[in-house]
Design a protein around this motif. Structure first.
Motif, PDB file in Angstrom:
ATOM      1  N   THR A 266      45.852  32.234  34.069  1.00 28.16           N
ATOM      2  CA  THR A 266      44.816  33.359  34.578  1.00 28.16           C
ATOM      3  C   THR A 266      44.584  33.013  35.716  1.00 28.16           C
ATOM      4  O   THR A 266      44.587  31.643  36.331  1.00 28.16           O
ATOM      5  N   LEU A 267      43.679  33.903  36.243  1.00 28.38           N
ATOM      6  CA  LEU A 267      42.978  33.333  37.623  1.00 28.38           C
ATOM      7  C   LEU A 267      41.934  32.479  37.366  1.00 28.38           C
ATOM      8  O   LEU A 267      41.256  32.403  36.283  1.00 28.38           O
ATOM      9  N   ASP A 268      41.474  31.878  38.399  1.00 28.56           N
ATOM     10  CA  ASP A 268      40.369  30.941  38.117  1.00 28.56           C
ATOM     11  C   ASP A 268      39.157  31.733  37.904  1.00 28.56           C
ATOM     12  O   ASP A 268      38.650  32.470  38.870  1.00 28.56           O
ATOM     13  N   PRO A 269      38.412  31.364  36.844  1.00 28.18           N
ATOM     14  CA  PRO A 269      37.133  31.938  36.754  1.00 28.18           C
ATOM     15  C   PRO A 269      36.093  31.823  37.787  1.00 28.18           C
ATOM     16  O   PRO A 269      35.119  32.934  37.889  1.00 28.18           O
ATOM     17  N   ASN A 270      36.058  30.910  38.430  1.00 25.10           N
ATOM     18  CA  ASN A 270      35.090  30.571  39.468  1.00 25.10           C
ATOM     19  C   ASN A 270      35.277  31.426  40.574  1.00 25.10           C
ATOM     20  O   ASN A 270      34.221  31.407  41.548  1.00 25.10           O
ATOM     21  N   GLN A 271      36.421  32.395  40.787  1.00 24.40           N
ATOM     22  CA  GLN A 271      36.459  33.430  41.586  1.00 24.40           C
ATOM     23  C   GLN A 271      35.354  34.689  41.476  1.00 24.40           C
ATOM     24  O   GLN A 271      35.346  35.429  42.296  1.00 24.40           O
TER      25      GLN A 271
ATOM     26  N   TYR B 169      36.926  35.966  32.318  1.00 24.97           N
ATOM     27  CA  TYR B 169      38.097  35.163  32.817  1.00 24.97           C
ATOM     28  C   TYR B 169      37.904  33.659  32.110  1.00 24.97           C
ATOM     29  O   TYR B 169      38.919  33.286  32.132  1.00 24.97           O
ATOM     30  N   LYS B 170      36.818  33.242  31.944  1.00 29.88           N
ATOM     31  CA  LYS B 170      36.869  31.799  31.483  1.00 29.88           C
ATOM     32  C   LYS B 170      37.214  31.848  30.068  1.00 29.88           C
ATOM     33  O   LYS B 170      38.023  31.034  29.591  1.00 29.88           O
ATOM     34  N   PHE B 171      36.904  32.861  29.311  1.00 22.60           N
ATOM     35  CA  PHE B 171      37.544  32.797  27.632  1.00 22.60           C
ATOM     36  C   PHE B 171      38.796  33.313  27.973  1.00 22.60           C
ATOM     37  O   PHE B 171      39.674  32.514  27.016  1.00 22.60           O
TER      38      PHE B 171
ATOM     39  N   GLY C 172      41.503  42.482  35.494  1.00 18.20           N
ATOM     40  CA  GLY C 172      40.373  42.270  34.722  1.00 18.20           C
ATOM     41  C   GLY C 172      39.021  42.365  35.299  1.00 18.20           C
ATOM     42  O   GLY C 172      37.945  42.778  34.762  1.00 18.20           O
ATOM     43  N   ALA C 173      38.978  42.034  36.652  1.00 16.67           N
ATOM     44  CA  ALA C 173      37.801  41.885  37.428  1.00 16.67           C
ATOM     45  C   ALA C 173      37.015  43.395  37.802  1.00 16.67           C
ATOM     46  O   ALA C 173      35.974  43.701  37.881  1.00 16.67           O
ATOM     47  N   SER C 174      38.156  44.299  38.018  1.00 17.59           N
ATOM     48  CA  SER C 174      37.700  45.656  38.504  1.00 17.59           C
ATOM     49  C   SER C 174      37.807  46.830  37.317  1.00 17.59           C
ATOM     50  O   SER C 174      37.478  47.751  37.703  1.00 17.59           O
ATOM     51  N   CYS C 175      38.190  46.115  35.926  1.00 16.58           N
ATOM     52  CA  CYS C 175      37.984  47.189  34.863  1.00 16.58           C
ATOM     53  C   CYS C 175      36.931  46.865  34.126  1.00 16.58           C
ATOM     54  O   CYS C 175      36.957  45.674  33.197  1.00 16.58           O
ATOM     55  N   GLU C 176      36.143  47.686  33.774  1.00 17.66           N
ATOM     56  CA  GLU C 176      34.935  47.459  32.837  1.00 17.66           C
ATOM     57  C   GLU C 176      35.444  47.365  31.319  1.00 17.66           C
ATOM     58  O   GLU C 176      35.023  46.733  30.393  1.00 17.66           O
TER      59      GLU C 176
END
Length: 155
Positions: free
Chosen positions: A66-71, A80-82, A117-121
């Motif tokens: 996955t992408l880094d959750p800290n972003q 993202y962390k999950f 995932g960041a842009s989709c609620e």
């Protein structure tokens, strides 16, 4: 013209020595073994070997799923962390935002391999529901059914 001939001849001699010296064995310069001729204090082969060693990775880094959750911040970071900590759960869940048709995603984990995932609620809500249920000890089948009940209205 004479300078060009002298320079060219000298250059050819240096090149010939550079290729022939490794066949003669290791040379010692200032107490350290060299594998080729040194020109102006720089050893061609040794320099290349040192450069290769310095650019070579020390250890193989594990590939991120996955992408880094800290972003990210807030609930998106939590999702993202999950996904980073439990990719095996999200890989078993279908995403109902339509990204399977629009972007070719196979499962909810695919949403967290990119910024989707960041842009989709919907993706964020699905992942956070999966997190809550997983934290309560629910098996993947129950999580899958809950996500289907809550998000499969349009699909």
């Amino acid at each position: 013209m004479r300078r060009v001939i002298v320079f060219g001849t000298s250059f050819a001699a240096v090149l010939a020595l550079a290729y022939l010296c490794p066949m003669l064995g290791d040379l010692t310069v200032n107490g350290s073994a060299r594998r080729s001729i040194c020109v102006a204090g720089h050893c061609c082969c040794t320099g290349r070997a040192e450069a290769a060693e310095s650019t070579a990775p020390k250890k193989a880094q594990p590939q991120r799923l996955t992408l880094d959750p800290n972003q990210f911040v807030g609930p998106v970071k939590e999702a993202y962390k999950f996904a980073e900590q439990h990719p095996e759960i999200l890989a078993e869940l279908h995403c109902y935002c339509g990204c399977d048709k629009a972007e070719g995603h196979q499962n909810l984990l695919d949403c967290y391999r990119s910024t989707h995932g960041a842009s989709c609620e919907i993706c964020t809500q699905e992942a956070l529901l999966a997190k809550r249920m997983s934290d309560q000890g629910s098996p993947v089948d129950q999580i899958r059914n809950a996500i289907r009940r809550n998000f499969a209205h349009d699909n």
